[in-house]
Design a protein around this motif. Structure first.
Motif, PDB file in Angstrom:
ATOM      1  N   ALA A 237       0.830  -1.207   0.000  1.00 24.14           N
ATOM      2  CA  ALA A 237       0.000   0.000   0.000  1.00 24.14           C
ATOM      3  C   ALA A 237       0.864   1.257   0.000  1.00 24.14           C
ATOM      4  O   ALA A 237       0.553   2.237  -0.696  1.00 24.14           O
ATOM      5  CB  ALA A 237      -0.929   0.002   1.212  1.00 24.14           C
ATOM      6  N   MET A 238       1.936   1.238   0.762  1.00 22.63           N
ATOM      7  CA  MET A 238       2.827   2.402   0.808  1.00 22.63           C
ATOM      8  C   MET A 238       3.464   2.648  -0.562  1.00 22.63           C
ATOM      9  O   MET A 238       3.511   3.791  -1.043  1.00 22.63           O
ATOM     10  CB  MET A 238       3.906   2.196   1.870  1.00 22.63           C
ATOM     11  N   ARG A 239       3.917   1.591  -1.207  1.00 23.10           N
ATOM     12  CA  ARG A 239       4.545   1.752  -2.515  1.00 23.10           C
ATOM     13  C   ARG A 239       3.540   2.235  -3.554  1.00 23.10           C
ATOM     14  O   ARG A 239       3.854   3.062  -4.420  1.00 23.10           O
ATOM     15  CB  ARG A 239       5.199   0.430  -2.925  1.00 23.10           C
ATOM     16  N   GLY A 240       2.300   1.720  -3.459  1.00 23.95           N
ATOM     17  CA  GLY A 240       1.257   2.202  -4.353  1.00 23.95           C
ATOM     18  C   GLY A 240       0.922   3.662  -4.107  1.00 23.95           C
ATOM     19  O   GLY A 240       0.685   4.429  -5.053  1.00 23.95           O
ATOM     20  N   ALA A 241       0.916   4.070  -2.832  1.00 25.77           N
ATOM     21  CA  ALA A 241       0.606   5.460  -2.504  1.00 25.77           C
ATOM     22  C   ALA A 241       1.686   6.405  -3.026  1.00 25.77           C
ATOM     23  O   ALA A 241       1.387   7.504  -3.521  1.00 25.77           O
ATOM     24  CB  ALA A 241       0.450   5.620  -0.995  1.00 25.77           C
ATOM     25  N   VAL A 242       2.941   5.990  -2.905  1.00 28.51           N
ATOM     26  CA  VAL A 242       4.028   6.831  -3.411  1.00 28.51           C
ATOM     27  C   VAL A 242       3.937   6.970  -4.926  1.00 28.51           C
ATOM     28  O   VAL A 242       4.126   8.063  -5.479  1.00 28.51           O
ATOM     29  CB  VAL A 242       5.396   6.264  -2.985  1.00 28.51           C
ATOM     30  N   ARG A 243       3.630   5.862  -5.623  1.00 27.30           N
ATOM     31  CA  ARG A 243       3.467   5.944  -7.086  1.00 27.30           C
ATOM     32  C   ARG A 243       2.312   6.877  -7.419  1.00 27.30           C
ATOM     33  O   ARG A 243       2.402   7.699  -8.344  1.00 27.30           O
ATOM     34  CB  ARG A 243       3.211   4.553  -7.667  1.00 27.30           C
ATOM     35  N   GLY A 244       1.207   6.789  -6.668  1.00 25.97           N
ATOM     36  CA  GLY A 244       0.089   7.695  -6.899  1.00 25.97           C
ATOM     37  C   GLY A 244       0.473   9.140  -6.684  1.00 25.97           C
ATOM     38  O   GLY A 244       0.072  10.031  -7.456  1.00 25.97           O
ATOM     39  N   ALA A 245       1.265   9.409  -5.647  1.00 25.81           N
ATOM     40  CA  ALA A 245       1.720  10.773  -5.399  1.00 25.81           C
ATOM     41  C   ALA A 245       2.589  11.274  -6.548  1.00 25.81           C
ATOM     42  O   ALA A 245       2.470  12.440  -6.975  1.00 25.81           O
ATOM     43  CB  ALA A 245       2.498  10.831  -4.080  1.00 25.81           C
ATOM     44  N   GLN A 246       3.433  10.407  -7.072  1.00 27.56           N
ATOM     45  CA  GLN A 246       4.292  10.802  -8.197  1.00 27.56           C
ATOM     46  C   GLN A 246       3.441  11.172  -9.415  1.00 27.56           C
ATOM     47  O   GLN A 246       3.717  12.157 -10.105  1.00 27.56           O
ATOM     48  CB  GLN A 246       5.255   9.669  -8.540  1.00 27.56           C
ATOM     49  N   ILE A 247       2.404  10.380  -9.677  1.00 36.61           N
ATOM     50  CA  ILE A 247       1.538  10.644 -10.834  1.00 36.61           C
ATOM     51  C   ILE A 247       0.803  11.970 -10.670  1.00 36.61           C
ATOM     52  O   ILE A 247       0.750  12.800 -11.593  1.00 36.61           O
ATOM     53  CB  ILE A 247       0.548   9.478 -11.020  1.00 36.61           C
ATOM     54  N   VAL A 248       0.229  12.200  -9.500  1.00 31.86           N
ATOM     55  CA  VAL A 248      -0.533  13.426  -9.264  1.00 31.86           C
ATOM     56  C   VAL A 248       0.381  14.645  -9.307  1.00 31.86           C
ATOM     57  O   VAL A 248       0.059  15.674  -9.931  1.00 31.86           O
ATOM     58  CB  VAL A 248      -1.276  13.346  -7.919  1.00 31.86           C
ATOM     59  N   LEU A 249       1.528  14.549  -8.666  1.00 33.19           N
ATOM     60  CA  LEU A 249       2.438  15.699  -8.616  1.00 33.19           C
ATOM     61  C   LEU A 249       3.046  15.987  -9.990  1.00 33.19           C
ATOM     62  O   LEU A 249       3.286  17.153 -10.330  1.00 33.19           O
ATOM     63  CB  LEU A 249       3.532  15.462  -7.585  1.00 33.19           C
ATOM     64  N   ALA A 250       3.281  14.932 -10.774  1.00 26.30           N
ATOM     65  CA  ALA A 250       3.796  15.158 -12.125  1.00 26.30           C
ATOM     66  C   ALA A 250       2.773  15.917 -12.963  1.00 26.30           C
ATOM     67  O   ALA A 250       3.123  16.831 -13.737  1.00 26.30           O
ATOM     68  CB  ALA A 250       4.145  13.828 -12.782  1.00 26.30           C
ATOM     69  N   SER A 251       1.495  15.544 -12.828  1.00 29.44           N
ATOM     70  CA  SER A 251       0.451  16.247 -13.568  1.00 29.44           C
ATOM     71  C   SER A 251       0.316  17.691 -13.087  1.00 29.44           C
ATOM     72  O   SER A 251       0.149  18.614 -13.899  1.00 29.44           O
ATOM     73  CB  SER A 251      -0.881  15.510 -13.413  1.00 29.44           C
ATOM     74  N   LEU A 252       0.392  17.897 -11.785  1.00 25.94           N
ATOM     75  CA  LEU A 252       0.329  19.252 -11.240  1.00 25.94           C
ATOM     76  C   LEU A 252       1.480  20.101 -11.763  1.00 25.94           C
ATOM     77  O   LEU A 252       1.299  21.266 -12.142  1.00 25.94           O
ATOM     78  CB  LEU A 252       0.354  19.201  -9.712  1.00 25.94           C
ATOM     79  N   GLN A 253       2.654  19.513 -11.801  1.00 24.98           N
ATOM     80  CA  GLN A 253       3.821  20.247 -12.275  1.00 24.98           C
ATOM     81  C   GLN A 253       3.689  20.601 -13.765  1.00 24.98           C
ATOM     82  O   GLN A 253       4.024  21.703 -14.193  1.00 24.98           O
ATOM     83  CB  GLN A 253       5.081  19.400 -12.051  1.00 24.98           C
ATOM     84  N   GLU A 254       3.161  19.654 -14.529  1.00 25.05           N
ATOM     85  CA  GLU A 254       3.062  19.857 -15.976  1.00 25.05           C
ATOM     86  C   GLU A 254       1.929  20.807 -16.348  1.00 25.05           C
ATOM     87  O   GLU A 254       2.080  21.655 -17.233  1.00 25.05           O
ATOM     88  CB  GLU A 254       2.855  18.515 -16.667  1.00 25.05           C
ATOM     89  N   ASN A 255       0.783  20.679 -15.656  1.00 23.69           N
ATOM     90  CA  ASN A 255      -0.414  21.408 -16.068  1.00 23.69           C
ATOM     91  C   ASN A 255      -0.755  22.606 -15.194  1.00 23.69           C
ATOM     92  O   ASN A 255      -1.621  23.406 -15.548  1.00 23.69           O
ATOM     93  CB  ASN A 255      -1.612  20.452 -16.089  1.00 23.69           C
TER      94      ASN A 255
END
Length: 295
Positions: A237-255
């Motif tokens: 669950a922790m590893r999945g949460a970190v991957r989710g954070a990376q996806i969300v933050l990457a989109s925030l950074q890009e858009n």
């Protein structure tokens, strides 16, 4: 007097089949696991080190930190909590204090291992184990220290990596004789080794599955037939949460906003429901009425 979550932990280790116990990095993830119907959660020392401190699993976590996290989890969930107490944070007297403290904070089961302090992740290289007698003393101290007989003591050996599978089996058998309720041979390296452990040792048995680690992933129903009672997925669950954070933050950074990833996030109502805000609102309204009636 036995607490219900500990009685349920006892029932779980003695039930047929293998129960999957997910590790959770924080209280809100523990509540998600409970709501999804998992029978227990795991407070992983490695997960705490990674998620809360941003460091690897190298024995850097302290007893007081784990005790505080146990208390947070117990306030958030009613299901059993398996707590990773690493080496017990010292000698037998330290183990006694560790067990007493974690029991008071709400642990349902406490896991102790036979590594030399400072310990390392069970799937890292370079581990060392203490003499067998020293681990027997840890187990004995833990059993003596508990005030609730339903508190489950899990005896883990890391000797597979240092001395081979048979040595690990031999150690685990002695830990059972010392009073361990559940035996945990860390990091068997093949299905054949998983089977050998189950055939050689009395139950209940625990298997730890680490994605990318040394132990192969087998379905829980198959592990139950082999002879295991508990299957840990300590940091999925922790590893999945970190991957989710990376996806969300990457989109925030890009858009410059999160509109593109809203579907991957909890909605506002889901978030508030998960943390119990309606119940807090009701309490607040109740006390507001009382306050308003006072002269």
């Amino acid at each position: 007097m036995s607490e219900d979550h500990r009685a349920r932990m006892r029932a779980l280790i003695n039930a047929p089949g293998a129960a999957v116990v997910p590790g959770v990095p924080d209280a809100i993830t523990g509540r998600v696991a409970e709501q999804m119907g998992f029978p227990a959660i795991y407070l992983s020392g490695a997960g705490f080190a990674n998620a809360q401190l941003g460091v690897p699993d190298l024995g850097l976590v302290t007893l007081t930190e784990i005790a505080a996290q146990t208390e947070r989890f117990r306030e958030a969930v009613g299901i059993p909590i398996v707590v990773d107490a690493d080496t017990g944070f010292g000698g037998p007297l330290n183990v006694r204090r560790t067990v007493r403290m974690l029991e008071q904070r709400g642990a349902s089961a406490i896991q102790l291992e036979d590594q030399l302090f400072p310990k390392r992740c069970g799937h890292f290289e370079g581990k060392q184990v203490v003499p067998t007698g020293e681990m027997i003393a840890r187990i004995s101290a833990a059993v003596d220290a508990r005030t609730d007989d339903d508190l489950v003591v899990i005896g883990r050996t890391d000797a597979r990596a240092t001395d081979g599978l048979q040595a690990a089996i031999d150690r685990a058998r002695l830990y059972k004789e010392a009073g361990a309720d559940v035996l945990f041979v860390e990091a068997p390296e093949s299905r054949d080794e998983i089977v050998q452990v189950a055939e050689a040792l009395p139950g209940p048995l625990l298997l730890n599955v680490v994605e990318g680690g040394k132990t192969p992933m087998l379905p829980a129903d198959e592990l139950g037939k082999i002879g295991y009672s508990l299957v840990l997925y300590a940091n999925s669950a922790m590893r999945g949460a970190v991957r989710g954070a990376q996806i969300v933050l990457a989109s925030l950074q890009e858009n410059g906003c999160t509109e593109e990833v809203l579907g991957s996030m909890l909605s506002w109502p889901e978030r508030q429901a998960l943390v119990g805000k309606p119940a807090f609102d009701a309490l607040e309204a109740r006390y507001h009425v009382i306050t308003g009636e006072m002269p």
